[in-house]
Design an enzyme around this catalytic site. Sequence first.
Site, mmCIF file in Angstrom:
data_model
loop_
_atom_site.group_PDB
_atom_site.id
_atom_site.type_symbol
_atom_site.label_atom_id
_atom_site.label_comp_id
_atom_site.label_asym_id
_atom_site.label_seq_id
_atom_site.Cartn_x
_atom_site.Cartn_y
_atom_site.Cartn_z
ATOM 1 N N ARG A 173 50.849 18.996 23.262
ATOM 2 C CA ARG A 173 49.647 19.537 22.624
ATOM 3 C C ARG A 173 49.880 20.991 22.228
ATOM 4 O O ARG A 173 50.482 21.755 22.978
ATOM 5 C CB ARG A 173 48.438 19.435 23.548
ATOM 6 C CG ARG A 173 47.153 20.009 22.969
ATOM 7 C CD ARG A 173 45.944 19.541 23.747
ATOM 8 N NE ARG A 173 45.670 18.137 23.504
ATOM 9 C CZ ARG A 173 44.691 17.448 24.102
ATOM 10 N NH1 ARG A 173 43.906 18.054 24.984
ATOM 11 N NH2 ARG A 173 44.500 16.184 23.826
ATOM 12 N N HIS A 189 33.147 36.902 20.277
ATOM 13 C CA HIS A 189 32.689 38.162 20.868
ATOM 14 C C HIS A 189 32.895 38.255 22.374
ATOM 15 O O HIS A 189 32.590 39.294 22.964
ATOM 16 C CB HIS A 189 31.208 38.390 20.523
ATOM 17 C CG HIS A 189 31.006 38.841 19.112
ATOM 18 N ND1 HIS A 189 31.103 37.977 18.050
ATOM 19 C CD2 HIS A 189 30.751 40.062 18.583
ATOM 20 C CE1 HIS A 189 30.886 38.643 16.920
ATOM 21 N NE2 HIS A 189 30.679 39.908 17.218
ATOM 22 N N MET A 190 33.382 37.206 23.001
ATOM 23 C CA MET A 190 33.701 37.322 24.425
ATOM 24 C C MET A 190 34.782 38.389 24.645
ATOM 25 O O MET A 190 34.894 38.956 25.734
ATOM 26 C CB MET A 190 34.172 35.978 24.980
ATOM 27 C CG MET A 190 35.492 35.476 24.394
ATOM 28 S SD MET A 190 36.038 33.916 25.107
ATOM 29 C CE MET A 190 36.426 34.428 26.755
ATOM 30 N N ARG A 206 30.401 50.305 56.591
ATOM 31 C CA ARG A 206 31.303 49.169 56.697
ATOM 32 C C ARG A 206 32.701 49.578 56.230
ATOM 33 O O ARG A 206 32.854 50.404 55.331
ATOM 34 C CB ARG A 206 30.825 47.990 55.853
ATOM 35 C CG ARG A 206 29.478 47.423 56.271
ATOM 36 C CD ARG A 206 29.581 46.669 57.593
ATOM 37 N NE ARG A 206 28.352 45.976 57.913
ATOM 38 C CZ ARG A 206 27.324 46.502 58.541
ATOM 39 N NH1 ARG A 206 27.354 47.764 58.907
ATOM 40 N NH2 ARG A 206 26.237 45.792 58.804
ATOM 41 N N ASP A 266 52.680 50.301 44.637
ATOM 42 C CA ASP A 266 52.242 51.656 44.983
ATOM 43 C C ASP A 266 52.454 52.657 43.853
ATOM 44 O O ASP A 266 51.915 53.765 43.913
ATOM 45 C CB ASP A 266 52.984 52.156 46.228
ATOM 46 C CG ASP A 266 52.609 51.380 47.473
ATOM 47 O OD1 ASP A 266 51.531 50.773 47.481
ATOM 48 O OD2 ASP A 266 53.403 51.378 48.435
ATOM 49 N N GLU A 309 46.358 54.179 52.749
ATOM 50 C CA GLU A 309 46.797 53.895 54.117
ATOM 51 C C GLU A 309 47.649 55.026 54.700
ATOM 52 O O GLU A 309 47.744 55.178 55.915
ATOM 53 C CB GLU A 309 47.585 52.585 54.161
ATOM 54 C CG GLU A 309 48.845 52.591 53.321
ATOM 55 C CD GLU A 309 49.606 51.274 53.419
ATOM 56 O OE1 GLU A 309 49.443 50.582 54.441
ATOM 57 O OE2 GLU A 309 50.349 50.950 52.485
ATOM 58 N N ASN A 350 41.980 48.452 18.549
ATOM 59 C CA ASN A 350 43.047 49.454 18.667
ATOM 60 C C ASN A 350 43.570 49.868 17.287
ATOM 61 O O ASN A 350 44.776 49.911 17.045
ATOM 62 C CB ASN A 350 44.205 48.925 19.519
ATOM 63 C CG ASN A 350 45.134 50.025 19.990
ATOM 64 O OD1 ASN A 350 44.710 51.153 20.223
ATOM 65 N ND2 ASN A 350 46.412 49.719 20.117
ATOM 66 N N VAL A 382 46.192 41.301 49.971
ATOM 67 C CA VAL A 382 45.516 40.717 48.809
ATOM 68 C C VAL A 382 45.847 41.522 47.553
ATOM 69 O O VAL A 382 45.816 41.005 46.436
ATOM 70 C CB VAL A 382 43.988 40.674 49.050
ATOM 71 C CG1 VAL A 382 43.387 42.083 49.042
ATOM 72 C CG2 VAL A 382 43.296 39.820 47.990
#
Length: 777
Positions: free
Chosen positions: A564, A659-660, A294, A168, A266, A529, A301
Amino acid sequence: CVSRRPRKCHVNVLTARHLKIRSQRTERASSMNAAVRATVRVGLYTGAKVYFVHEGYQGLVDGGDNIRPATWESVSMMLQLGGTVIGSARCKDFRSREGRMQAACNLVELGITNLCVIGGDGSLTGANEFRTEWSGLLADLVRAGKITDEQARKSSHLNIVGMVGSIDNDFCGTDMTIGTDSALHRIIEVVDAITTTAQSHQRTFILEVMGRHCGYLALVTALACGADWVFIPEMPPDEGWENHLCRRLTDQRARGSRLNVIIVAEGAISRDGKPITSDQIKKLVTDRLGFDTRTTILGHVQRGGTPSAFDRILGSRMGVEAVMALLEATPDTPACVVSLSGNQAVRLPLMECVQVTKDVTAAMAQGRFEDAIKLRGKYVFVQCKDTPPPKKKDITSNINVAIMNIGAPCAGMNAAVRAAVRMGIIQGHNMLAVHDGFDGLAHGQIEPITWTSVSGWTGKGGSMLGTKRTLPAKMLEEISQNIAKHNIHALVIIGGFEAYVGGLELVQAREKYEEMCIPMVVIPATVSNNVPGSDFSIGADTALNTITSTCDRIKQSAAGTKRRVFIVETMGGYCGYLATMAGLAAGADAAYIFEDKFNIKDLEMNVEHLVEKMKTTVKRGLILRNENCNANYTTDFIFNLYSEEGKGIFDCRKNVLGHMQQGGTPTPFDRNFGTKMGAKSVMWLTEKLKQCYRHGRIFANTPDSACVLGMKKRALTFQPLAELKADTDFEHRIPKTQWWLKIRPIMKILAKYDIKLDTSEHADMEHVLKKRSLLTK
């Protein structure tokens, strides 16, 4: 941090995840494991004995197998896990003196005199109460014959340090609590998914998020998704809000919007203290407007999932500082809580923070909502709602403000553009969009941009305006002509190092071109950055999370195949921010960067470190390399070196992320940061325009009329472009001083390297009441 490094420290450190003992619900937050991991490893690094307490205070009372020694390997592979691996539970026993006496007995028997508590205000209050009555508990135990006088003497005092774990962000004294950023990630994922179906069916969605007494999650979510309305406990809506809400939703639909989003905390209440529920709002919208509505209640979650990179780094830094605070503590030192202020770790008196947190709740209960907001301190309130332009005619009424993107695209650019456009319209300006950077400015690719033009931009990655790396030096004549042609009075430049350099070139051209004598502001936006004048750039957090999530998958692969080592190349140019912070967030064994010079002996030491690591139960390795860290020690060279030296012990694989790292939807941090930066830049320009208005025209040629807007330590500041030249390495496109270099040793210590920790910046105890008063000015 301590100025020494004790190797034989006769102190036992207890790490525990505690429940919120005075709450109706047990708190859990992502990245508590990062704090536990850091506390354990730094404790072991200092020579201390470290123990886990399983199942919170209940484990402290029950003792036995619930209090177990922690080892280096026991906290491996914890960074990417949500929740807390050492458990949490409600505990009625600890609320009684008898229960606390049994807990004290268990600690004394193990010689534990330092307690590290990760939890909410209830957990931390309980820990402080435990510390306060410690002497009395020991005296009772001696009289009962449960411990000896010698044991009581050796355990004569108990040191307490707290870390706040709460999604919170409701604890006063810290800018961010552990778990908040991860919760925002979960919420934004849901909002983005809902948005697509809402647009398809022209629906209104009401999303309820957690926050009984604190509206941080709701407010930041509303900013990050461009919601139409937000209800938070600290700012109840004015009387007649029902009419205002319905009118706003109707106006949005009339403008062509196919969806409406309403965010509800809430704990949202009305001015008279009555709850405002999502069902109540749904009934209002359905009955009055007939909209297909809705409701989605996210619930728990929000507490789960993989922790974000920000939370992992936050938990790790707080864990390190917590151990140092315990090692420095004396019997006279008050219990403290480790907090985040800007980019700095600070220590605050625990009970002062708890008291201010309680004062906020009391202020809201008494209807003193303005006092509650002030007590919150650095709360985020940005005016980007549907507000008509001011009716009063002044100099700002006929001002044209142009906005452009420069350099490589990054997530969050569009959020900054949206906020700047809407804030400009609110201020009464005419907003202009410049496409394709300085090329577009030189070739006249300039057009008006309206309120509805930027709808939905907050969550979009890349650059909707288009961006190029071209600098303006060779196009100054054409640029000056288009500034005059389109009557541009101010300029917002959003981008990376090219934006900074381009802004400098425009300032230098003021001597020759009078049209350049207009106020300008540069907003840093780059995954690297590396813009001088700001500790953070828009887009860097999204790239960091991309790298971290990729490294998580790589580590899982390495853990499955055993023995590895992966070599991963990251972006950043010559700036090692991404490699360093991703290394800390992903638990890398090493991160090679340009700023921290290394040679073949260092590479040899890293190989030997991995060879020794393969002898333990942790049979995997992760090495990060900044793309320009060294011209000779390339990714292929390091891969070949590790492959050769690791023959028969471990094998290697390499990944170039490419570039991802520039793509993807922006994280909540980048959306929120971009929104604040965009809005603040236009507000600053508005004031500058008033100052620069002379004889019916705008003329700005002073150094402070062209600035970089950046985050420096604890505040957003404007720094003249010309003044930042002295702190800029133009050859390597990086600032000469970079704050994050000082936390690089943490990554090495957590990877079990035998190095010294830089403790030149001592985290002194601050006072939250003084801190709050400074932040609310």
